[in-house]
Enzyme design. Structure first.
Site, PDB file in Angstrom:
ATOM      1  N   GLN A 113      23.199 -12.342 -46.536  1.00  0.00           N
ATOM      2  CA  GLN A 113      24.582 -11.934 -46.248  1.00  0.00           C
ATOM      3  C   GLN A 113      24.614 -10.910 -45.115  1.00  0.00           C
ATOM      4  O   GLN A 113      25.497 -10.954 -44.247  1.00  0.00           O
ATOM      5  CB  GLN A 113      25.221 -11.363 -47.518  1.00  0.00           C
ATOM      6  CG  GLN A 113      25.396 -12.408 -48.616  1.00  0.00           C
ATOM      7  CD  GLN A 113      25.583 -11.780 -49.991  1.00  0.00           C
ATOM      8  OE1 GLN A 113      25.673 -10.560 -50.131  1.00  0.00           O
ATOM      9  NE2 GLN A 113      25.642 -12.619 -51.017  1.00  0.00           N
ATOM     10  N   LEU A 118      28.993 -12.754 -53.990  1.00  0.00           N
ATOM     11  CA  LEU A 118      29.470 -12.829 -52.604  1.00  0.00           C
ATOM     12  C   LEU A 118      28.855 -14.049 -51.925  1.00  0.00           C
ATOM     13  O   LEU A 118      27.801 -14.533 -52.328  1.00  0.00           O
ATOM     14  CB  LEU A 118      29.069 -11.571 -51.826  1.00  0.00           C
ATOM     15  CG  LEU A 118      29.590 -10.234 -52.356  1.00  0.00           C
ATOM     16  CD1 LEU A 118      28.988  -9.081 -51.567  1.00  0.00           C
ATOM     17  CD2 LEU A 118      31.101 -10.181 -52.303  1.00  0.00           C
ATOM     18  N   HIS A 168      17.635 -17.784 -54.488  1.00  0.00           N
ATOM     19  CA  HIS A 168      16.387 -17.045 -54.708  1.00  0.00           C
ATOM     20  C   HIS A 168      15.184 -17.990 -54.744  1.00  0.00           C
ATOM     21  O   HIS A 168      14.875 -18.559 -55.789  1.00  0.00           O
ATOM     22  CB  HIS A 168      16.464 -16.274 -56.032  1.00  0.00           C
ATOM     23  CG  HIS A 168      17.338 -15.074 -55.976  1.00  0.00           C
ATOM     24  ND1 HIS A 168      16.843 -13.796 -55.852  1.00  0.00           N
ATOM     25  CD2 HIS A 168      18.686 -14.946 -56.009  1.00  0.00           C
ATOM     26  CE1 HIS A 168      17.854 -12.934 -55.816  1.00  0.00           C
ATOM     27  NE2 HIS A 168      18.978 -13.608 -55.914  1.00  0.00           N
ATOM     28  N   GLU A 200      12.181 -17.213 -54.836  1.00  0.00           N
ATOM     29  CA  GLU A 200      11.115 -16.639 -55.669  1.00  0.00           C
ATOM     30  C   GLU A 200      11.353 -16.836 -57.163  1.00  0.00           C
ATOM     31  O   GLU A 200      10.489 -16.555 -57.988  1.00  0.00           O
ATOM     32  CB  GLU A 200      10.941 -15.145 -55.351  1.00  0.00           C
ATOM     33  CG  GLU A 200      11.988 -14.219 -55.930  1.00  0.00           C
ATOM     34  CD  GLU A 200      13.354 -14.281 -55.260  1.00  0.00           C
ATOM     35  OE1 GLU A 200      14.226 -13.513 -55.674  1.00  0.00           O
ATOM     36  OE2 GLU A 200      13.559 -15.101 -54.334  1.00  0.00           O
ATOM     37  N   GLY A 228      19.534  -7.616 -53.510  1.00  0.00           N
ATOM     38  CA  GLY A 228      19.921  -6.301 -54.017  1.00  0.00           C
ATOM     39  C   GLY A 228      21.362  -6.311 -54.475  1.00  0.00           C
ATOM     40  O   GLY A 228      22.085  -7.288 -54.249  1.00  0.00           O
ATOM     41  N   PRO A 229      21.789  -5.229 -55.099  1.00  0.00           N
ATOM     42  CA  PRO A 229      23.165  -5.148 -55.595  1.00  0.00           C
ATOM     43  C   PRO A 229      24.160  -4.817 -54.484  1.00  0.00           C
ATOM     44  O   PRO A 229      23.776  -4.339 -53.417  1.00  0.00           O
ATOM     45  CB  PRO A 229      23.085  -4.002 -56.608  1.00  0.00           C
ATOM     46  CG  PRO A 229      21.992  -3.120 -56.072  1.00  0.00           C
ATOM     47  CD  PRO A 229      21.001  -4.039 -55.412  1.00  0.00           C
ATOM     48  N   GLY A 230      25.440  -5.069 -54.746  1.00  0.00           N
ATOM     49  CA  GLY A 230      26.500  -4.635 -53.834  1.00  0.00           C
ATOM     50  C   GLY A 230      26.638  -5.502 -52.599  1.00  0.00           C
ATOM     51  O   GLY A 230      26.170  -6.634 -52.540  1.00  0.00           O
ATOM     52  N   CYS A 265      19.482 -13.624 -50.344  1.00  0.00           N
ATOM     53  CA  CYS A 265      20.682 -13.197 -51.066  1.00  0.00           C
ATOM     54  C   CYS A 265      21.411 -12.096 -50.284  1.00  0.00           C
ATOM     55  O   CYS A 265      22.026 -12.383 -49.274  1.00  0.00           O
ATOM     56  CB  CYS A 265      20.333 -12.780 -52.497  1.00  0.00           C
ATOM     57  SG  CYS A 265      21.743 -12.916 -53.619  1.00  0.00           S
TER      58      CYS A 265
END
Length: 196
Positions: A88, A135, A170, A172, A57-59, A84
């Site tokens: 984190q 990140l 990733h 996938e 996801g973002p952020g 991802c």
């Protein structure tokens, strides 16, 4: 078969992942990260062989709705796999640090050396992986074992006892060779001690 509780962090990769797990024969139930952690925890507790999947996801992890709280509630109780952003969030939940990777990686294929952990069973090292991230885990706590790296950047971690693993890359993505095998191995590993 695993009952996968899929925490969707509003990512474009979500349905690729869901499709891969379903094609591997697993049941997948999706919860977006604005749903309270308590609600998701109750749903998990009703399942046999649950595995929590923390999506990309973002952020930053701290911005990912109920996901950080859910990890704190469930770690050590239920196996978890993070990809991802999910990876984190796992690192942070165990006391590590996530910070800028020094560059934004978007759709880059890297050759990753791995430690031949059970999750990477029968997979070549180095392994071609797809990376999309800005990140990275900069400090990994002692409780987590680093299982793969690229250019000294952490690409995957495991907590053997808690059956928790994280992938910075990733699996996938079509650019990750053997991605479906890797996800299948991860689920198998996650369920192993569960039944012991």
């Amino acid at each position: 078969m695993a009952n996968i509780v899929f925490i969707d962090n509003f990512d474009s990769f979500t349905y690729n992942l869901v499709d891969q797990f379903r094609s591997l024969g697993h049941s997948v139930k999706i919860y977006r990260n604005h749903i309270p952690a308590e609600t998701i925890e109750q749903a998990i507790n009703e399942l046999e062989n649950p595995v929590v999947l923390l999506s990309p996801g973002p952020g930053a992890p701290s911005e990912a709705g109920s996901m950080p709280e859910l990890i704190q509630r469930m770690k050590g109780k239920v196996p978890m796999i993070g990809i991802c952003l999910g990876h984190q969030a796992i690192v942070e939940a165990y006391g590590g640090t996530v910070a800028g990777a020094g560059e934004i990686i978007h759709g880059k294929v890297s050759m990753m050396e791995h430690q031949d952990h059970a999750i990477y069973q029968n997979l070549p090292s180095p392994l071609a992986i797809a990376r999309y991230h800005s990140l990275v885990a900069t400090k990994v706590p002692d409780s987590l074992t680093i299982t793969a790296e690229v250019d000294n950047l952490v690409m995957s971690v495991v907590h053997e006892q808690d059956k928790v693993c994280g992938f910075q890359f990733h699996p996938e993505s079509i650019m990750t060779t053997y991605g479906a095998t890797l996800l299948g191995n991860a689920i198998e590993w996650a369920l192993e001690k569960n039944n012991a």
